[in-house]
Design an enzyme around this catalytic site. Structure first.
Site, PDB file in Angstrom:
ATOM      1  N   THR A   1       0.875  -1.277   0.164  1.00  0.00           N
ATOM      2  CA  THR A   1      -0.073  -0.125  -0.028  1.00  0.00           C
ATOM      3  C   THR A   1       0.818   1.200  -0.064  1.00  0.00           C
ATOM      4  O   THR A   1       1.189   1.494  -1.056  1.00  0.00           O
ATOM      5  CB  THR A   1      -0.974   0.002   1.281  1.00  0.00           C
ATOM      6  OG1 THR A   1      -0.210  -0.234   2.253  1.00  0.00           O
ATOM      7  CG2 THR A   1      -2.089  -1.114   0.845  1.00  0.00           C
TER       8      THR A   1
ATOM      9  N   LYS B   1       3.984  -6.878   4.038  1.00  0.00           N
ATOM     10  CA  LYS B   1       3.640  -5.348   3.905  1.00  0.00           C
ATOM     11  C   LYS B   1       3.425  -4.459   4.794  1.00  0.00           C
ATOM     12  O   LYS B   1       2.915  -5.212   6.113  1.00  0.00           O
ATOM     13  CB  LYS B   1       2.483  -5.292   2.629  1.00  0.00           C
ATOM     14  CG  LYS B   1       1.145  -5.593   3.146  1.00  0.00           C
ATOM     15  CD  LYS B   1       0.428  -4.718   4.034  1.00  0.00           C
ATOM     16  CE  LYS B   1       0.286  -3.341   3.304  1.00  0.00           C
ATOM     17  NZ  LYS B   1      -0.573  -2.592   4.223  1.00  0.00           N
TER      18      LYS B   1
ATOM     19  N   THR C   1       0.225  -9.207  14.036  1.00  0.00           N
ATOM     20  CA  THR C   1       1.281  -8.921  13.106  1.00  0.00           C
ATOM     21  C   THR C   1       0.580  -7.909  11.809  1.00  0.00           C
ATOM     22  O   THR C   1      -0.681  -8.078  11.967  1.00  0.00           O
ATOM     23  CB  THR C   1       2.180  -9.896  12.347  1.00  0.00           C
ATOM     24  OG1 THR C   1       1.152 -10.671  11.801  1.00  0.00           O
ATOM     25  CG2 THR C   1       2.604 -10.759  13.451  1.00  0.00           C
TER      26      THR C   1
ATOM     27  N   ASN D   1       0.812  10.957   5.910  1.00  0.00           N
ATOM     28  CA  ASN D   1      -0.334  10.717   6.322  1.00  0.00           C
ATOM     29  C   ASN D   1      -1.325  11.935   6.594  1.00  0.00           C
ATOM     30  O   ASN D   1      -2.419  11.642   6.778  1.00  0.00           O
ATOM     31  CB  ASN D   1      -0.029  10.290   7.766  1.00  0.00           C
ATOM     32  CG  ASN D   1       0.525   8.779   7.939  1.00  0.00           C
ATOM     33  OD1 ASN D   1      -0.118   7.989   7.557  1.00  0.00           O
ATOM     34  ND2 ASN D   1       1.854   8.571   8.285  1.00  0.00           N
TER      35      ASN D   1
END
Lengths: 398, 398
Positions: free
Chosen positions: B153, B179, B190, B393
């Site tokens: 991503t 990823k 995880t 972000n």
């Protein structure tokens, strides 16, 4: 950058308190960096201090001195935190106190030292001691704004709040100053804050009021989750007004504390938004705070707030990792201002991006999270996480 | 930006595993976004999943299906996390599984769905179902690099690790992909990670090995302290090599897990540094981790690392707020690489800014904190907090 406006009301002096702020060149020239506060004999004094295990030398000295006796003088310097400085740090703090005690002819234990600034460098004692005589001759009853400036570090503006209330025909003043813009998540203690009243409050009761007030103000704010080594909050009652403490006065004191705490967050490092995180319907206070801090400290939520992006998925994810057992996603409701974002654990049927965007574009944003499992309520205040936060903390050795 | 180099060794196929990665246009055009993994019958499969209370629909389905039977297919999509999507999300995940099951003529419970991407939007099921036939015809044993790309991503590069070891004259392959670049603090679970071996490992033992390996790898990394709603880690043993599991194989599996976890951090959002936080001499593992995470998640420590500023006071303050009882500041030693920063709770006599600066200028930095109160040791890996983290972000709805 900072959010909203600075305190513009009238500043009420507190009978029995005099202040001075001078330039002593501790780290920068032409900067107020040394504040002396004189409290008349007979006042009661209470303090709460950082819970950081590596509390600074002045914190240790102040805590011990306050335990021994009510204080007559606060000596506050910026530019150097006198933290991580070992035994030498304690000796340096005591030398500054001794210098004040000698001039004022008081016991050294009646002087409390406070330092804020760079950690791990030796306190420039000579500069401070050289400045103390000028501080004494500068003392007056009206230097509140100057004192508020004199304790600033990365703050972009002074934090000063003042109230006067009438109690049984007598007026009571409550005036306080505070500093702090980063490394802010007080843990059962606070940043540098000093609040004074001329009400009469016995020492034991003063301590209780301080505990309750700081718990609902400075202990409900977070900038970056970092607890400083030097946090202190002092509350002084001079008793000069001859008014005895009552519920109304305690409520006014709490109001001053909360206004100062909010002022810290509005001027948090890099802040472009002021965020209130309100958690309702929790089973108890502890779980409300766990959720509130998980949201208020999430870098992803904070960057979304910086970007004015109504990215409610990040809020939901933060609530979900707060560690609450048996949390029923279907009972959760999340509101952004008045707009319902989430109900039943998924996006609300009435929600539109346009509605969310309108709320997100504001400078002051309230996030409300209803847990649907009890009656407890908690509120935490925080700032967004901006490019300026990184720039300030990458550029400035604080 | 990312730190260090990508895996450049030989990629060893795992007998009994075929993969495909295709473009199905879930969120972006011309982007690999749908990965199908086929596992031959007879393999054992184990998985660990996010502890986030708001786990996504595919996580619930995968957890349940894996409980019922060993899996034959993994279907992984990017661009949409299918999280915060309520009952509809579960139905959508099941529809994708059914499509795979129909073509492969297996039970729907033998198909596990995984999704990653934007939270809170409905999964574009039609696009996925339309892509599945092409995914089936594209399956082959060598598409590891393509599959690693297909699950990315905000990752800037694929994470692929492969090892081959010889056991009693037979070779055993272990190859994995992962990823994840942000919202990373796995909590007893995880990120998306898939590791395959052709060793033979009974299901119960596979689960234990997965628990130990993820605990010492993906559960020791943090980018921003945010635990995703979609974290999953799968370990598959096809048994095709006819080699039974032993300590050497488990150690090699752990090695692949750790290399993948390190690869995630080296490509963390905005990362310009790779940081190892090593805590020694703790009374127990729990307190070592508390200190390691307090340091690894401190925005102030992370911005100092970004600025290459050897600001050890911030590290000391983070250790001090980790909540350890009776922490003796005089027992603390902190090293930056090989350079002693702090001993006895204050700056080390041998320390100079030049020495600290030399270590800080490196891309890969190890912080060692000795607590002087026991024999426990823990290691956590993290990244710095950079301007690019905020930009990514603030700009990207993830």
């Amino acid at each position: 950058m900072a959010v909203g406006e600075v305190f513009k009301g009238e500043v009420h002096p507190v009978a029995g308190v005099r202040l001075a702020a001078i330039e002593s060149g501790i780290r920068y020239k032409n900067r107020l960096d040394l504040v002396l506060v004189e409290i008349e004999a007979g006042a009661t004094v209470a303090g709460v201090f950082t819970q950081n295990a590596f509390c600074a030398a002045p914190v240790k000295v102040a805590r011990k001195n306050l335990h021994d006796t009510d204080s007559r003088y606060f000596l506050i310097n910026t530019g150097n935190a006198n933290a991580g400085t070992g035994e030498q740090g304690a000796l340096d703090a005591l030398r500054c106190c001794q210098s004040v005690a000698d001039i004022a002819r008081v016991d050294i234990r009646e002087v409390l030292p406070f330092s804020t600034g760079v950690i791990g460098e030796r306190l420039p004692v000579e500069k401070i001691v050289a400045g103390i005589p000028l501080a004494f001759t500068s003392l007056d009853e009206s230097s509140w704004e100057k004192a508020a400036r004199g304790i600033m570090t990365t703050d972009t503006r002074p934090k000063l709040v003042s109230r006067r209330i009438d109690v049984e025909g007598e007026s009571v003043s409550i005036t306080g100053i505070a500093k702090g813009a980063g490394m802010i998540k007080p843990n059962m203690a606070t940043m540098l804050a000093y609040v004074f009243t001329d009400a009469a409050i016995p020492r034991k009761q003063l301590k209780e009021i301080l505990g309750r007030a700081s718990d609902k103000s400075f202990n409900r704010i977070t900038v970056d989750g970092d607890t400083s080594t030097n946090d202190c909050c002092m509350l002084v009652a001079t008793g000069k007004s001859s008014v005895a403490v009552n519920a109304e006065i305690e409520s006014a004191i709490l109001g001053v504390f909360q206004e100062l705490a909010v002022a810290l967050i509005k001027d948090a490092e890099g802040a472009s938004k002021f965020i209130t995180v309100h958690v309702e319907q929790g089973a108890n206070s502890k779980e409300c705070l766990a959720v509130a801090y998980a949201v208020a400290e999430s870098p992803l939520v904070k960057t979304a707030l910086f970007a004015s992006d109504p990215n409610w998925g990040r809020i939901l994810a933060a609530v979900g990792r707060a560690g609450l057992e048996d949390l029923d996603i279907k009972a959760i409701e999340i509101r952004l201002g008045e707009v319902q974002l989430v109900s039943g654990g998924e996006v609300s049927a009435s929600y539109t991006e346009a509605l969310g965007q309108r709320e997100m574009d504001r400078d002051e944003i309230t996030l409300t999270i209803c847990l649907g499992r009890g009656d407890s309520v908690e509120t935490v205040w925080t700032s967004d996480l901006s490019l300026d936060y990184i720039r300030i903390n990458a550029d400035y050795r604080s």
